[in-house]
Write a protein that holds these residues in place. Structure first.
Motif: not given
Lengths: 333, 208
Positions: A78-92
């Protein structure tokens, strides 16, 4: 703190389980790392659109995953940025071979985490472009700060850009449309009450029973001014002035308008506010082409609203009218 | 020469240092930020130490890469990607190496610090960790050019970073969450510059 939760630490996961249970036809959920993708991802030969940010703003972003809008959303705490590993996995997970657009709200944590994710994806040969939304006119000295915050325009951008991607446009075209939406969109919010982050257990800020905070951010960041509560008409006139004079929006401009609830304001009040804005727009010669009235980018249970204006040309309105099928927005299907 | 074991000891030391300073850093952050810096750094280095214990890397590059990926995943906020990038860029320059001489130490910090600068786009005077990193980098390069030992290089880096950290107190923040406070960010020491000094101090204690 009174909330309809089980455990403060499990709020995000429990809510994700609920989304998965409620909308299996529209989306799929990954829990480690956390992300939501549309049910038919990856869609071949389509630019994928990915967004994300702290939780607590629902339906943004997860509620906008689905056909015609987002391919994936990454929820942080809540109100905290997600982390790059989430974004990388979602992007893939959603990459369909035509590139991926990241829509990032302008908060230092979000921007840095998405940039790091983009580096990681590019190192693996995925073409990623990022567009940052910074539309909050309440932040005045944007040259001397981390810049304007990303708020309501994000919703309109996700709809319009999602439609452009669905139509088969290239990554560059989709990114250009996103930048145009950001350039022509402006927002401002206000609050009557604070909100309580579950893990904090107490209100983010204190506001007197007869006070309001004008220019509030979606995480309870301080606004421009604290003052005594006024009538809906006076509040809308004050906020319209700030938003309209910023771009500025001029007589004859066609607008997509969003009157957005912060989570704790009933629809009956949002319609009162919309009517007041319609009067202001009429008096200033602004044409309202399309509108949204409801809760789209919230701040937990905060009472208050935000006003977003987007100067929209005919192409943008066409993309707006394209079919969309998500938990949070659906029409034309 | 700094060995693989010494670099590992640096990370283990950081776990202890950030755990000891958890409340101090969080207190600094609550004045001008969102009151989680100490908690985040401690969580990140506890996880980094654990990851190294579970999968001991064979060279310094692999070790720093493991630390980087763990920090990126677990720290969050702005400091996760910033410190994560420091270790990622440092890892790339140490690929395949099992010991570092003074020049290797210089390269580790030079590439790491340049990575932080690129990622955060802050400059000296913005009231960020760069106020500690930048003078430390200058000190490292100056002393290395004069043929100094690893101990001398890191002594100079710590002294310069401490001065930089102290210089943040009167500044008005221009980057990060603190920047929204404007003048109200004055008279507070920057938590990021403070955690950077702790990182360099631990390096001085373990790598020389």
């Amino acid at each position: 703190m009174k909330k309809l939760i089980n455990q403060a630490d499990n709020v995000v996961v429990d809510a994700l389980k609920g989304m998965e249970a409620a909308h299996p036809d529209l989306l799929k959920v990954s829990y480690d790392p956390k992300y939501i993708v549309r049910a038919d991802a990856p869609v071949k030969d389509k630019v994928a659109v990915v967004s994300g940010g702290g939780s607590g703003h629902e339906p943004l972003h997860g509620g906008f995953v689905g056909r015609g809008m987002l391919d994936a959303a990454c929820p942080g705490e809540v109100f905290t940025s997600p982390t790059p590993d989430q974004m990388e996995a979602a992007t893939k997970a959603v990459s369909g071979g035509k590139g991926v657009l990241h829509i990032v709200k302008n908060y230092t944590g979000d921007v840095l985490n998405f940039e790091t994710a983009a580096d990681l994806c590019q190192a693996e040969g995925i073409d990623v472009e990022a567009v940052v939304v910074d539309d909050d006119v309440a932040v005045k000295d944007s040259l001397y700060t981390a810049g304007r915050r990303g708020v309501g325009t994000t919703v309109l951008m996700e709809k319009i850009v999602g439609a452009a991607a669905e139509r088969g446009k290239s990554l560059k075209e989709v990114a250009d449309i996103a930048r145009k939406v950001n350039a022509q969109g402006r927002s401002m919010g206000m609050a009557l009450t604070s909100c309580t982050v579950p893990s904090a257990g107490k209100p983010t800020f204190e506001l007197g029973a007869d006070e309001m905070e004008v220019g509030i951010g979606i995480h309870g960041e301080p606004g421009r001014e604290r003052m005594k509560v006024k009538t809906a008409r006076e509040i809308v006139e004050m906020m319209s002035d700030a938003v309209i004079s910023d771009l500025p929006y001029k007589s004859g401009d066609e607008l997509i308008v969003m009157v957005n609830g912060m989570g704790g304001t009933p629809l009956i009040e949002l319609y009162i506010l919309y009517n007041e804005f319609a009067q202001v727009a009429k008096a200033k010669g602004l044409k309202i082409s399309r509108k949204l009235v409801g809760n789209y980018i919230t701040s937990l249970e905060m009472q208050g609203f935000s006003l977003t204006l987007l100067k929209a040309d005919a192409d943008m309105v066409k993309l707006w009218d394209d079919p969309v099928l998500t938990p949070g927005l659906r029409w034309g299907v | 020469m700094a060995s693989l074991e010494q670099v590992r000891a640096w990370i283990d030391r950081l776990e202890a240092v950030y755990t000891e300073n958890k409340e101090y850093l969080t207190e600094l952050d609550s004045a001008i930020g969102d009151a989680d810096h100490g908690i985040n750094m401690a969580r990140g280095f506890i996880a980094a130490k654990q990851a190294l214990a579970e999968n001991p890397p064979a060279d310094i590059g692999a070790l720093l890469k493991s630390v980087s990926m763990t920090l990126i995943k677990t720290v969050g906020g702005a400091s996760g990607p910033l410190y994560g990038t420091f270790f990622l860029k440092a890892a790339m320059t140490c690929t395949g190496q099992t010991e570092l001489d003074a020049e290797g130490i210089e390269k580790l910090f030079e590439d790491g610090i340049n990575g932080v600068k690129q990622r955060g786009k802050a400059v000296v005077g913005d009231k960020t960790m760069i106020d500690a990193w930048e003078p430390a980098l200058t000190a490292i390069k100056d002393t290395r050019q004069n043929g100094a030992s690893i101990a001398e290089i890191l002594d100079a880096a710590v002294a310069a970073a401490e001065q930089g950290r102290d210089s943040t107190v009167p500044l008005v923040a221009r980057k990060g969450r603190a920047s929204y406070l404007g003048e109200r960010s004055k008279d507070h020491q920057d938590p990021g510059a403070t955690s950077t000094v702790l990182m360099l101090t631990a390096a001085r204690e373990t790598l020389a």
